[in-house]
Design an enzyme around this catalytic site. Structure first.
Site, PDB file in Angstrom:
ATOM      1  N   ASP A  15       0.830  -1.214   0.000  1.00  0.00           N
ATOM      2  CA  ASP A  15       0.000   0.000   0.000  1.00  0.00           C
ATOM      3  C   ASP A  15       0.864   1.263   0.000  1.00  0.00           C
ATOM      4  OD1 ASP A  15      -2.355   1.391  -0.054  1.00  0.00           O
ATOM      5  OD2 ASP A  15      -2.820   1.132   2.072  1.00  0.00           O
ATOM      6  N   ASN A  63     -10.934  -2.515  -5.587  1.00  0.00           N
ATOM      7  CA  ASN A  63     -10.119  -1.634  -6.430  1.00  0.00           C
ATOM      8  C   ASN A  63     -10.700  -1.450  -7.836  1.00  0.00           C
ATOM      9  OD1 ASN A  63      -6.961  -2.752  -4.960  1.00  0.00           O
ATOM     10  ND2 ASN A  63      -8.197  -0.954  -4.440  1.00  0.00           N
TER      11      ASN A  63
HETATM   12  C1  IPE Z   1      -5.583  -2.628  -0.208  1.00  0.00           C
HETATM   13  O1  IPE Z   1      -5.202  -1.303  -0.409  1.00  0.00           O
HETATM   14  C2  IPE Z   1      -5.561  -3.366  -1.496  1.00  0.00           C
HETATM   15  C3  IPE Z   1      -4.250  -3.620  -2.073  1.00  0.00           C
HETATM   16  C4  IPE Z   1      -3.105  -3.272  -1.564  1.00  0.00           C
HETATM   17  C5  IPE Z   1      -4.238  -4.330  -3.311  1.00  0.00           C
HETATM   18  P1  IPE Z   1      -6.286  -0.157  -0.619  1.00  0.00           P
HETATM   19  O2  IPE Z   1      -5.516   1.110  -0.788  1.00  0.00           O
HETATM   20  O3  IPE Z   1      -7.215  -0.527  -1.694  1.00  0.00           O
HETATM   21  O4  IPE Z   1      -7.084  -0.198   0.766  1.00  0.00           O
HETATM   22  P2  IPE Z   1      -7.886   0.927   1.533  1.00  0.00           P
HETATM   23  O5  IPE Z   1      -8.868   1.500   0.556  1.00  0.00           O
HETATM   24  O6  IPE Z   1      -6.927   1.948   1.984  1.00  0.00           O
HETATM   25  O7  IPE Z   1      -8.527   0.226   2.675  1.00  0.00           O
HETATM   26  C1  IPE Z   2      -1.420   0.200  -3.433  1.00  0.00           C
HETATM   27  O1  IPE Z   2      -1.237   1.569  -3.476  1.00  0.00           O
HETATM   28  C2  IPE Z   2      -1.683  -0.401  -4.798  1.00  0.00           C
HETATM   29  C3  IPE Z   2      -3.072  -0.839  -5.012  1.00  0.00           C
HETATM   30  C4  IPE Z   2      -4.025  -0.823  -4.124  1.00  0.00           C
HETATM   31  C5  IPE Z   2      -3.396  -1.330  -6.340  1.00  0.00           C
HETATM   32  P1  IPE Z   2      -2.451   2.570  -3.543  1.00  0.00           P
HETATM   33  O2  IPE Z   2      -2.808   2.776  -4.977  1.00  0.00           O
HETATM   34  O3  IPE Z   2      -3.557   2.139  -2.674  1.00  0.00           O
HETATM   35  O4  IPE Z   2      -1.794   3.914  -2.976  1.00  0.00           O
HETATM   36  P2  IPE Z   2      -2.376   4.872  -1.872  1.00  0.00           P
HETATM   37  O5  IPE Z   2      -2.787   4.041  -0.709  1.00  0.00           O
HETATM   38  O6  IPE Z   2      -3.544   5.575  -2.490  1.00  0.00           O
HETATM   39  O7  IPE Z   2      -1.260   5.798  -1.528  1.00  0.00           O
HETATM   40 MG    MG Z   3      -4.017   2.400  -0.711  1.00  0.00          MG
END
Ligand code: IPE
Ligand code: IPE
Ligand code: MG
Length: 236
Positions: A15, A63
């Site tokens: 994340d 996502n």
């Molecule tokens: C969790 O991260 C999903 C992945 C890392 C693939 P998200 O960024 O989607 O989760 P939330 O929305 O912060 O809970």
């Molecule tokens: C994790 O990084 C990757 C996926 C969930 C696909 P994020 O895209 O959630 O990045 P942040 O949390 O918005 O910084």
């Molecule tokens: Mg995220």
């Protein structure tokens, strides 16, 4: 590191890619691009440390609700990475597995995934699992449905179904539950990841954003794990 304290299965909620890019005044996709380098680094470190299963949460069912442009960029990135990493996986003896709701992926991506899974199927040093279009509740529900179908005409058999029988209906069948779950970027939640399988998993939260989470950070998490006392509800 002492072999007995090396977790057999390490799982990571990768994340913070978007925030990493934003800090640099770039588009979120730039963060995802750099996140791939951390995938490579942590995969190498896991192999070096003797971890047997490394699983990575790459894309959740939720996502799919992100802007179309980000979703398609992530899918393209997945496609390119799969094609590029064959050599590294073969050289390191890594078996590649994708788990999740594959019916939502494009035919093209599914074909590339199948090809890489087939090519690396004989590798035994480590299994790399990518959770793609995955969510914990989805997994439990699909398992419950499959179980219901299997026992529709056998209520007595259903009564005998135990925990480990249920395990075998989850998409993670045959894979040991994670010993250690890492989440990067400072968030401290499960975000509908492995719900059933993390019943006794040790959690490790790091403030480091995923594109900066490299070998040093991975080893730091393993060290923290080696100091944990896993009791499983018992008394020492
Ligand atoms: C969790 O991260 C999903 C992945 C890392 C693939 P998200 O960024 O989607 O989760 P939330 O929305 O912060 O809970
Ligand atoms: C994790 O990084 C990757 C996926 C969930 C696909 P994020 O895209 O959630 O990045 P942040 O949390 O918005 O910084
Ligand atoms: Mg995220």
């Amino acid at each position: 590191m002492d072999n007995t304290t090396v977790p057999r299965h390490v799982s990571i909620i990768m994340d913070g890619n978007g925030r990493w890019a934003k800090e640099r005044g770039k588009e979120r996709v730039f963060g995802h691009l750099n996140g791939v380098k951390s995938v490579r680094a942590c995969t190498e470190a896991a192999v070096e440390e003797g971890v047997r299963y490394l699983s990575l949460f790459a894309f959740s069912e939720e996502n799919w609700s992100r802007p179309e442009s980000e979703v398609s960029a992530l899918m393209d990135l997945m496609m390119v990475s799969i094609r590029k990493e064959v050599r590294t996986l073969m050289d390191n003896g890594v078996r590649f597995v994708v788990l999740g709701n594959r019916s939502r992926l494009s035919e093209r991506l599914n074909a590339s995934i199948d090809a890489l899974m087939e090519e690396t199927a004989g590798n035994e040093r480590m299994t790399l699992i990518i959770f793609l279009s995955y969510s914990g509740k989805w997994d439990i529900l699909q398992a419950a449905k499959a179980l219901a179908k299997r026992y529709a005409a056998d209520p007595e058999g259903l009564e005998r179904v135990g925990i480990s029988d249920f395990d075998s209906y989850l998409v993670t069948a045959g894979i040991p539950d994670p010993d250690l779950l890492i989440r990067t970027s400072g968030e401290q939640r499960i975000s509908n990841y492995l719900l059933w399988q993390t019943a006794y998993t040790e959690f490790y939260f790091s403030d480091v954003l995923w594109p900066d989470f490299r070998k040093k950070e991975f080893r730091k998490a393993l060290r923290a794990y080696s100091k944990r006392d896993r009791r499983y509800g018992k008394v020492k």
